[in-house]
Design an enzyme around this catalytic site. Structure first.
Site, short mmCIF file in Angstrom:
data_model
loop_
_atom_site.label_atom_id
_atom_site.label_comp_id
_atom_site.label_asym_id
_atom_site.label_seq_id
_atom_site.Cartn_x
_atom_site.Cartn_y
_atom_site.Cartn_z
N GLU A 169 -91.27 -11.52 10.73
CA GLU A 169 -90.41 -11.87 9.61
C GLU A 169 -90.84 -11.32 8.25
O GLU A 169 -90.01 -11.05 7.40
CB GLU A 169 -90.29 -13.40 9.52
CG GLU A 169 -89.65 -14.04 10.73
CD GLU A 169 -88.25 -13.53 10.98
OE1 GLU A 169 -87.46 -13.44 10.03
OE2 GLU A 169 -87.95 -13.17 12.14
N SER A 218 -63.92 -13.91 52.30
CA SER A 218 -62.44 -13.87 52.29
C SER A 218 -61.80 -14.73 51.22
O SER A 218 -60.60 -14.63 50.99
CB SER A 218 -61.91 -14.30 53.67
OG SER A 218 -62.20 -13.29 54.61
#
Length: 818
Positions: free
Chosen positions: A184, A454
């Site tokens: 920072e 399916s």
């Protein structure tokens, strides 16, 4: 003394020729000026001469005449006419005057630029105060209350650092200090609390309509502590003054300590001490520089803490900054691998046990992702109440259904399952069962990717309907069938040939015939359209899972997947949660609504901070009527399947759905031919539910308590049926609207062949393969591995380099669709 020039005039009393006084001369009578005429005074009948004016303000002579003044030719000596300026001279004069004004304005602006901020700071300095860390900490860990959809209280979420104490500078390890400074403000100890250059740059960008930061660590502390992050110049100015005052009234060590005690790191953690627990379950002193770098990297955007790609990028940046400052050496950096944190759910406080604990995780993740505009950090500071979408009756029905089949039914512990129920009319998640162990346990609803088998075929049908096909369109339904470029024949379950060469799509869906749907997608409609239809229904294009973002329904190279997707295999991997959402689009008659967990967020005083708004999207066509017709045609055939699968809804209630299984291939050894995943996904007009059953190991067969192969109509189908009956008990018996036939809705009428025409040759006999359930329709069986996105779900089998890409044999089984 001689008189001054012009002091006397001829004929005056003291001039030559005038009366003389003095010795020996006659006395001179006193002068009476009023009786004398003098040229030094203007005539009494003439106005006083005006003062000369500036050249640029001269008035023409005729203007003076118009004023009515008398003319006296004798007065010419008193009015000197100056020569008129040429046009060029006037232009130069005007230009000179303009530049003079510009220079004055520039000097004033520069003075204000330098003096204005100084004056403003001087005025604001005594009026502001910087927030003390003890006061900030007291406001950060308020309890968040969760309610069910009906208003009953569900639980409370507490902060990981709820009872934390303020650390001193000496108690904070150097690894932590260095990592945060690297992330920072690497020059923090060299600046006076703010970076002037960065602030000027940020102010300029914001003033010109852009967005920029520019805050040093002290300013960041002010911003985080006050909770004001508006991208405005006024906020920046106030923040700067407070930072300057904080720097004057304290030292750098005090500021850094305050920052580390209060800043938000994501995952509900305020302060580095709490962050070290929620990321690694470690004390700060036990963190490695690499782990500290990852946590520090999250300060910038804590809501992205679960995005592995972003976290990796930030970790590398912080580690490199630490190297540049000689806080770690190059050899250490080169030896590091990404320090993957523990799972989000695993590190959170246990606010609710059992399956409902995973609901709390979903709510917290929604806040962390700021889906509601209220971040988790803001929610903690405010102490909000969150109304969730969970219906207590349906949630209880889900838990009872799972327990009834899995626990009372004495199914093997190795079997895992999930159940998600979504309201099609809103997108609200009404019931959520992702695992039995609650918070910290693995989530089988949203934390894993599985082949749907399916149960994916309804999306094939959507693409066919969009492409002009219909439920009556004919395809060759015989088995096995070979297709160009695919070495392995496509088979139906038990080589089912009952539908024959002219098989309508409706019958093929009910029987779940692989040969029809593979032919339809690969040779007719196209794989891209099928992928698009699945996304339109609700399968996300990308999900954040496991090691980071993963795109769904794409090939290994990121492009179009192979034909196996038609059967829900190969690159067709989805989350069970998303299947419930996609089928909800069918139930809503072609309207997609994104699934959500949070209805409303209110503050302690009852103020509504967030309210969910319905955002319906016409899914399958921009024209909602066309999208509705497509969805109704899908429902028209799917509503026949629950009854045929022997899992109908109670009391003859209308319900539709599709089963699915994924079969292990021959490379699985003794498990070849058995299923590894089984599904049942179905819906009524008011609820859509998806049930998945599998194992932690993705390449192992799933067997029930009797050792039999599990199909979609088996364990998952029975869980789904039990849930639907319990959840809908006592509710209105809803019916599906009648579908408007699209395209070839009915199969063509067969025309008898004249006797003079020789009959066609019968199809060659196909050897039948044995099956434990020969009458069951087919599922999928891939020949290549598919990613599950989790270590617990590896590929089903090992790829064979000699086998070209294809659908993967396709001779699995779809349970109970006959």
């Amino acid at each position: 003394m001689a008189p001054p020039p012009g002091g006397r005039r001829p004929g005056g009393p003291t001039g030559p020729g005038g009366p003389q006084g003095g010795p020996g001369r006659p006395a001179v009578p006193p002068r009476k000026p009023g009786e004398e005429r003098t040229t030094q005074l203007p005539p009494v009948n003439r106005p006083t001469q005006r003062e000369p004016e500036l050249i640029t303000h001269r008035e023409p002579d005729d203007e003076f005449l118009l004023a009515g003044a008398p003319i006296d030719d004798d007065d010419d000596d008193y009015y000197d006419d100056e020569p008129e300026l040429t046009q060029e001279e006037e232009r130069r004069l005007r230009k000179k005057k303009i530049w003079k004004r510009v220079r004055i304005g520039a000097f004033v602006a520069i003075a204000l630029m330098f003096l204005g901020p100084v004056i403003a700071i001087a005025v604001a300095y005594p009026l502001v105060d910087w927030p003390k860390p003890e006061d900030v900490a007291a406001t950060q860990n308020k309890t968040i209350t969760l309610h069910y959809a009906d208003g009953q209280e569900m639980t409370k979420i507490t902060s990981p650092g709820e009872n934390r104490t303020m650390l001193t500078y000496e108690e904070i390890p150097d690894n932590v200090k260095n990592a945060v400074l690297a992330a920072e403000d690497a020059n923090f100890f060299e600046n006076p609390g703010f970076d002037v250059k960065a602030i000027v740059r940020a102010v300029w960008i914001q003033a010109t309509g852009g967005s920029s930061g520019g805050s040093g660590l002290t300013q960041q502390y002010i911003k985080k502590a006050t909770g004001d992050e508006a991208p405005t110049i006024s906020r920046k100015f106030t923040e700067l003054v407070k930072a300057y005052k904080m720097s004057n009234e304290s030292d750098h060590k005090t500021i850094l300590t305050a920052y580390l005690n209060t800043v938000y790191f994501g995952r509900g953690a305020n302060g580095f001490k709490a962050a070290s627990q929620v990321y690694y379950k470690k004390d700060m002193k036990d963190l490695t520089p690499s782990e500290a770098a990852l946590i520090a990297g999250m300060i910038q955007t804590p809501s992205w803490s679960e995005d592995t790609e972003y976290a990796t990028k930030r970790w590398k940046f912080v580690l490199d900054q630490m190297r540049q400052k000689n806080w770690v050496d190059q050899a250490y950096v080169d030896a590091q691998q990404f320090p993957k944190p523990l799972s989000f759910a695993e590190t959170q406080p246990k606010s609710l046990e059992g399956p409902r604990g995973l609901i709390v995780d979903q709510v917290q993740e929604a806040l962390e992702a700021e889906q509601t505009g209220v971040s988790f950090e803001q929610a903690q500071k405010t102490g909000v109440t969150i109304t969730t979408t969970i219906d207590p009756k349906m949630q209880t029905a889900a838990e009872e259904a799972v327990d009834e089949i899995m626990i009372k039914g004495a199914q093997p512990e190795a079997l895992k399952t999930s159940l998600t129920a979504i309201d099609p009319t809103t997108g609200a998640v009404r019931a959520y069962w992702g695992g039995r162990d609650g918070r910290g346990s693995f989530d089988y609803a949203k934390g894993t990717l599985q082949e749907p088998g399916s149960s994916f075929k309804p999306f094939d049908l959507v693409a066919a309907l969009q492409d002009g096909k219909g439920l009556g369109t004919i395809y060759d339904g015989r088995s096995p069938r070979t297709f160009p470029g695919v070495s392995t024949p496509i088979r139906n379950s038990g080589n089912d040939n009952s539908c024959g060469k002219e098989c309508p799509v409706r019958t093929a869906m009910i029987k779940s015939l692989n040969t029809v749907f593979y032919d339809m997608v690969v040779n007719d409609v196209g794989v891209p359209k099928t992928v698009k239809a699945a996304h339109q229904a609700g399968i996300p294009e990308e999900v954040n899972i496991g090691n980071g973002p993963k795109k769904l329904l794409v090939g290994e190279d990121g492009g179009t997947p192979n034909g196996g997707i038609a059967l829900g295999g190969d690159q067709a991997v989805v989350r069970p949660f998303d299947m419930a959402s996609a089928y909800a689009t069918f139930a809503a008659r072609g309207v997609y609504r994104a699934p959500f967990f949070i209805v409303k967020i209110t503050g302690p005083d009852g103020t509504v901070l967030y309210q969910h708004a319905d955002k319906p999207i016409s899914a399958f066509d921009p024209d909602q009527t066309k999208s509705q017709d497509i969805a109704d045609n899908v429902t028209d055939v799917l509503k026949e399947i629950p009854g045929n699968s022997k899992i109908p809804c109670a009391g003859g209630r209308d319900c539709a759905g599709k089963t699915g299984t994924h079969e292990l291939s021959e490379s699985a050894g003794q498990g070849a031919g058995l299923n590894s995943k089984a599904w049942m996904v179905g819906y009524t007009p008011s609820i859509s539910a998806a049930v998945w059953v599998g194992r932690n190991e993705g390449n192992q067969p799933i067997r029930d308590k009797s050792g039999a192969n599990i199909f979609g109509s088996g364990v998952p189908g029975k869980i789904w049926q039990a849930f639907m009956n319990k959840a809908l008990a006592g509710t209105q018996m809803e019916k599906f609207p009648k579908a408007k036939p699209l395209n070839q809705y009915n199969p063509p009428v067969k025309v008898s062949v004249p006797s003079s025409v020789p009959p066609s040759s019968p199809p060659p006999s196909v050897p039948q393969t044995s099956s434990s359930e020969p009458s069951k329709p087919s599922s999928t069986r891939p020949t290549r591995p598919t990613g599950c996105g989790q270590l617990i779900c590896p590929p089903s089998d090992t790829p064979d380099p000699s086998t070209p890409p294809g659908p993967g044999n396709g001779n699995g089984r779809d349970p109970g669709d006959t």
